[in-house]
Scaffold this active site. Structure first.
Site, PDB file in Angstrom:
ATOM      1  N   ASP A 415      19.436  16.160 -28.733  1.00  0.00           N
ATOM      2  CA  ASP A 415      20.366  15.431 -27.862  1.00  0.00           C
ATOM      3  C   ASP A 415      21.597  14.977 -28.648  1.00  0.00           C
ATOM      4  O   ASP A 415      21.607  15.007 -29.881  1.00  0.00           O
ATOM      5  CB  ASP A 415      19.633  14.217 -27.265  1.00  0.00           C
ATOM      6  CG  ASP A 415      20.407  13.567 -26.123  1.00  0.00           C
ATOM      7  OD1 ASP A 415      21.304  14.213 -25.548  1.00  0.00           O
ATOM      8  OD2 ASP A 415      20.107  12.387 -25.807  1.00  0.00           O
ATOM      9  N   GLU A 418      27.090  16.973 -29.309  1.00  0.00           N
ATOM     10  CA  GLU A 418      28.432  17.529 -28.976  1.00  0.00           C
ATOM     11  C   GLU A 418      29.395  17.454 -30.139  1.00  0.00           C
ATOM     12  O   GLU A 418      30.323  18.284 -30.164  1.00  0.00           O
ATOM     13  CB  GLU A 418      29.019  16.758 -27.779  1.00  0.00           C
ATOM     14  CG  GLU A 418      28.274  16.971 -26.486  1.00  0.00           C
ATOM     15  CD  GLU A 418      26.905  16.318 -26.437  1.00  0.00           C
ATOM     16  OE1 GLU A 418      26.717  15.303 -27.134  1.00  0.00           O
ATOM     17  OE2 GLU A 418      26.034  16.828 -25.735  1.00  0.00           O
ATOM     18  N   ASP A 510      22.814  15.074 -18.258  1.00  0.00           N
ATOM     19  CA  ASP A 510      22.644  13.931 -17.353  1.00  0.00           C
ATOM     20  C   ASP A 510      23.182  14.231 -15.969  1.00  0.00           C
ATOM     21  O   ASP A 510      24.380  14.196 -15.736  1.00  0.00           O
ATOM     22  CB  ASP A 510      23.374  12.708 -17.915  1.00  0.00           C
ATOM     23  CG  ASP A 510      22.721  12.227 -19.197  1.00  0.00           C
ATOM     24  OD1 ASP A 510      21.670  12.780 -19.571  1.00  0.00           O
ATOM     25  OD2 ASP A 510      23.271  11.301 -19.817  1.00  0.00           O
TER      26      ASP A 510
HETATM   27  O1  MIG Z   1      23.029   8.052 -24.533  1.00  0.00           O
HETATM   28  O2  MIG Z   1      17.884   9.625 -25.232  1.00  0.00           O
HETATM   29  O3  MIG Z   1      21.143  13.342 -21.898  1.00  0.00           O
HETATM   30  O4  MIG Z   1      18.440  13.007 -21.304  1.00  0.00           O
HETATM   31  O5  MIG Z   1      17.305  10.503 -21.850  1.00  0.00           O
HETATM   32  C1  MIG Z   1      21.967   8.599 -23.786  1.00  0.00           C
HETATM   33  C2  MIG Z   1      18.320   8.970 -24.086  1.00  0.00           C
HETATM   34  C3  MIG Z   1      21.100   9.446 -24.666  1.00  0.00           C
HETATM   35  C4  MIG Z   1      21.138  11.333 -23.168  1.00  0.00           C
HETATM   36  C5  MIG Z   1      20.333  12.477 -22.637  1.00  0.00           C
HETATM   37  C6  MIG Z   1      19.199  11.944 -21.798  1.00  0.00           C
HETATM   38  C7  MIG Z   1      18.335  11.044 -22.647  1.00  0.00           C
HETATM   39  C8  MIG Z   1      19.173   9.894 -23.210  1.00  0.00           C
HETATM   40  N1  MIG Z   1      20.301  10.432 -23.951  1.00  0.00           N
END
Ligand code: MIG
Length: 841
Positions: A415, A418, A510
């Site tokens: 996660d 980017e 998201d």
């Molecule tokens: O700033 O890890 O897209 O699926 O649950 C949010 C917490 C960070 C973004 C991800 C989402 C995940 C969440 N993350």
């Protein structure tokens, strides 16, 4: 003056004549000289003749390569100075063309290039001599003209209609949740850059293009044109001639790498949510699945498990090590898997992840001070791995080893890659002013990410490689699973770049718990199929905002048919576990997951084949019927096809118990009953769609699909490797049908190299009025373990208008309205087999 290079041998001699012709002034200041023709393309020099602009590249080298009959490469680089070029994406290409489907012409005066389709003369693209083609150091324009109305798709990532309406679309990786992108200026960015497009013309012919460039860019889509505007790198452009959409996608994926083979288990049912604050919460979820008779294949954990959000750590107090180990061991004993999240930002605090990275010097460097660039993410201040550093992968693998010894994961979730940053540029410093002549997306590119003036190994600038961060992180995570765990990789990443699918997978990020978001997931899934990432899906029931019982129920019906089927939820939203809204959701969730289970061999086989050939699995119906223009727009995204065999019409709105469904001109049978569909003239059928009914699926005449028996009682898809199969045969109007089944161990990473799989081909044909044959032709070298994919229990024939009389396999026969059922006495699936089916004349 357009000149075909195929017929022109005396190219250099033309040049003298061109010299006299620099008469007209256009916006394009480059003039062609020194053309050298070769067997597989040509080269030329473009010299700048325009007004003095300090940024303009003075001498460009144009190289055109005929890669093969369907693919062309056009490169424009600075003849005098090195510029940033994307490394290691392109697969070895043949550069062998015998029967080129395209013709290339170069304009000898002002630079211009035109490529036409040999079959019908249509323009595949041209850069006109009087276009605004421009090649300035930090502002390159690559303007493609298609000469007639052209529908464009791709150019990700975004949440938009599948077909891109005229407008501007930004390709710059960013942690941004939507919103819906309708192309309004300035463009919107999302998690990835995917500069590939599919172009469709009214002729029904498709072509595609790909700009291999990792810099931030905008894509301007217009009715007859597309313009890439990038702030760096080079023009390295690839054209694919199709002619069908699926051909274009295959040609593209042959170039960037076909999808990685993922394990069988990754097609199971995945459960996730953010906010399970301790191990008890995870255990309760798994227990609930078991107690309620719901299948579950993969349990996930979000950032909750970490100690202070430090990568590779587990919070011992909330997830006690011994209990955690027992929990994961039990999952594994039950053929279930476990996937934790690992974020991009490594906490800048005194712990092994940070200390070890510092010692090995593998973090991205700050533009403001000696040492690593400092951003801020969940753990507070954080640093970022420099994937261009030759020691980075080793560092990452070593850290994952420590992590794996505490939490025995089976796959990884990447996660915030980017990469996301809660500061704009470096925390505590003003972002370094980029002073750009043109800014894609219109907003400071340092906003909420790593400062673009930061540096990587060998002085590579973040400015050039920002868009590759997530891809490279996922690639390093995937190689951990392959090299150190010796398994096929499941890496579900948020960011991606061309070539990602060769190593890793994706989810759609998201979304929101709304009907719109559910509908948009279909087009986004199509796009990622084209980008070569077949294992993709969106958060079922929605992530942001509170879902409702009805939305969630409908989303199960749709989402259990995504290639990647996972429910996930935000920490801020109300519960949406399948038991959170009473019995109806529970029932429908169960039925929907089990429908997926019955299709599991079909899903696995069809996606497996993409690793051999490239292409798409979950696709727009027009990919199978490219000449049906109603499917291009009017009925583009409210239905989809799985391979070329099943068409699905999900319910995408609230409060309905039926829906209108358009069908392309073909023979269709109700998947559940075998009733053949009577199509009215406009081929729009009012289908009943009660919320308790399974989603509307029709099977195309001519298809054979292997169905797993016992899908209604299995606890995991693993169990369905050892149950018999029912073959569903849907006849076309000649009584023919075919289909495939892939049999392999479902887990080894070297299956393709070793050819350790068996691709069984089912071919049904009519021998006489009262006799048909089902031929099963195996190819490949996999020897099933005892009990694996052992036998066929039944053959069900849709479109069977005679009474069955028996089969060469013995067993009883039945007739139900338009369907026939033949019981098989355990026909084995190992060798080449012919089964005779007899009918009463
Ligand atoms: O700033 O890890 O897209 O699926 O649950 C949010 C917490 C960070 C973004 C991800 C989402 C995940 C969440 N993350």
């Amino acid at each position: 003056m357009w000149k075909g290079l195929l017929v022109s041998l005396a190219i250099v001699s033309c040049w003298a004549r061109m010299e006299d012709l620099k008469l007209y002034t256009t916006d394009n200041p480059y003039r062609v000289s020194s053309v050298i023709n070769s067997e597989n393309g040509f080269k030329a020099t473009l010299s700048y003749t325009g007004p003095l602009i300090k940024d303009s590249v003075q001498n460009l080298l144009l190289e055109v390569f005929y890669l093969n009959d369907y693919s062309l490469r056009v490169r424009l680089t600075d003849q005098n100075n090195a510029r940033w070029e994307v490394p290691d994406i392109i697969q070895k290409t043949e550069t062998e063309a015998f029967n080129r489907q395209y013709k290339v012409e170069l304009n000898y005066d002002k630079f211009g290039i035109k490529v036409t389709r040999v079959a019908n003369g249509e323009v595949l693209f041209q850069v006109k001599p009087d276009s605004d083609f421009q090649y300035n150091d930090r502002d390159i324009i690559w303007p493609l003209e298609f000469n007639e109305e052209t529908y464009l798709y791709g150019l990700g990532e975004r949440v938009s209609n599948f077909r891109l309406k005229p407008g501007v679309y930004t390709l710059f990786a960013k942690d941004a949740s939507g919103p819906f992108d309708d192309g309004k200026f300035p463009g919107d960015s999302l998690y990835s850059s995917q500069p590939f497009y599919l172009a469709l013309k009214k002729s029904g012919y498709a072509s595609g293009g790909f700009l291999l460039n990792s810099n931030a860019m905008d894509a301007y889509v217009d009715v007859t044109s597309l313009k890439y505007r990038t702030i760096g790198g080079v023009i390295d452009f690839f054209l694919f001639t199709g002619p069908e959409p699926e051909d274009v996608v295959r040609q593209y994926q042959a170039l960037i790498g076909k999808p990685v083979l993922v394990p069988y288990w990754s097609f199971g049912w995945h459960h996730c949510r953010w906010g399970y604050k301790d191990l008890d919460a995870l255990e309760a979820v798994v227990r609930n699945y078991t107690e309620r008779g719901l299948p579950l294949d993969v349990m996930w954990t979000d950032i909750d498990y970490m100690q202070d959000y430090l990568d590779f750590t587990v919070d011992d107090s909330r997830y006690p090590p011994e209990k955690l180990k027992a929990f994961i061991d039990k999952l594994h004993a039950n053929d279930q898997k476990f996937i934790p999240i690992v974020d991009a930002g490594v906490a800048m605090t005194d712990y092994f992840g940070y200390n070890e990275g510092l010692k090995r010097n593998v973090f991205i460097s700050s533009p403001n001070h000696p040492g690593p660039f400092i951003g801020k993410v969940w753990p507070g201040l954080a640093v970022f791995v420099d994937w261009f550093n030759p020691n980075a992968t080793q560092y990452w693998h070593d850290m994952l080893d420590i992590f794996h010894s505490n939490m025995e994961f089976d796959g990884l979730w990447n996660d915030m890659n980017e990469a996301a940053n809660f500061c704009t540029g470096e925390c505590g410093y003003a972002p370094v002013d980029l002073n750009l002549p043109y800014t894609p997306g219109g907003e400071d590119l340092n906003s909420r990410t790593i400062d673009l003036s930061s540096t990587h190994y060998n002085n590579i600038s973040e400015y050039d490689v920002h868009n590759m961060y997530g891809f490279l992180m996922a690639k390093a995570s995937a190689s951990y699973i392959v090299e150190r765990m010796h398994k096929r990789p499941v890496v579900i990443s948020r960011s991606s770049f061309p070539g990602h699918g060769k190593y890793a997978s994706r989810w759609l990020g998201d979304n929101g718990s709304t009907w719109d978001w559910m509908r948009w997931s279909i087009g986004s899934t199509f796009s990622f199929q084209m980008f070569g990432i077949p294992l993709i899906g969106s958060d079922i029931c929605g992530f942001n905002y509170n879902t409702t019982a009805e939305l969630c129920t409908r989303w199960y019906q749709l989402g259990t048919l995504y290639p990647f089927a996972r429910t996930h939820n935000s920490i801020e939203a109300i519960d949406q576990e399948p038991w959170s809204f009473g019995d109806q959701l529970l029932r429908v969730a169960n039925k929907s997951i089990r429908l997926r289970y019955s299709l599991i061999h079909f899903i696995y086989s069809e996606v497996f084949k993409l690793s051999l050939t490239g292409g798409t699995y979950f696709k727009p119906t027009f990919f199978n019927y490219p000449k049906d223009t109603l499917l291009w727009e009017t009925y583009a995204e409210d239905n989809f096809m799985l391979s070329d065999k099943l068409i699905v019409h999900p319910v995408l709105e609230s409060g309905v118990d039926h829906r209108l469904a358009y069908f392309p001109d073909d023979l269709w049978y109700n998947f559940y009953t075998g009733a053949s569909l009577q199509l009215p003239e406009n081929r729009v059928v009012d289908l009943s769609a009660d919320i308790e009914d399974p989603v509307n699926i029709h099977i195309r005449g001519g298809s054979i699909i292997p169905l797993a028996d016992h899908a209604d009682t299995a606890k995991t898809i693993e169990q369905l490797r050892n149950t018999p199969l029912t073959l569903l045969i849907a006849l076309d109007k000649h009584g023919q049908a075919h289909g495939d089944l892939v049999v392999d161990d479902g887990i080894s990473p070297d299956t393709l190299e070793k050819s350790a799989f068996n691709l069984l081909r089912f071919e049904h044909s009519q021998a006489s009025n009262s006799h048909s044959k089902l031929r099963i032709v195996p190819s490949g070298d996999y020897t099933p373990k005892k009990g694996e994919y052992e036998s066929i229990s039944r053959i069900v024939v849709y479109g069977c208008n005679k009474a069955p009389a028996g089969s060469s396999a013995g067993g009883k026969v039945y007739k139900y309205s338009e369907t026939c059922l033949f019981e098989m006495n355990g026909v084995r699936l190992d060798g080449e087999t012919v089964i005779d089916l007899f009918y009463k004349d």
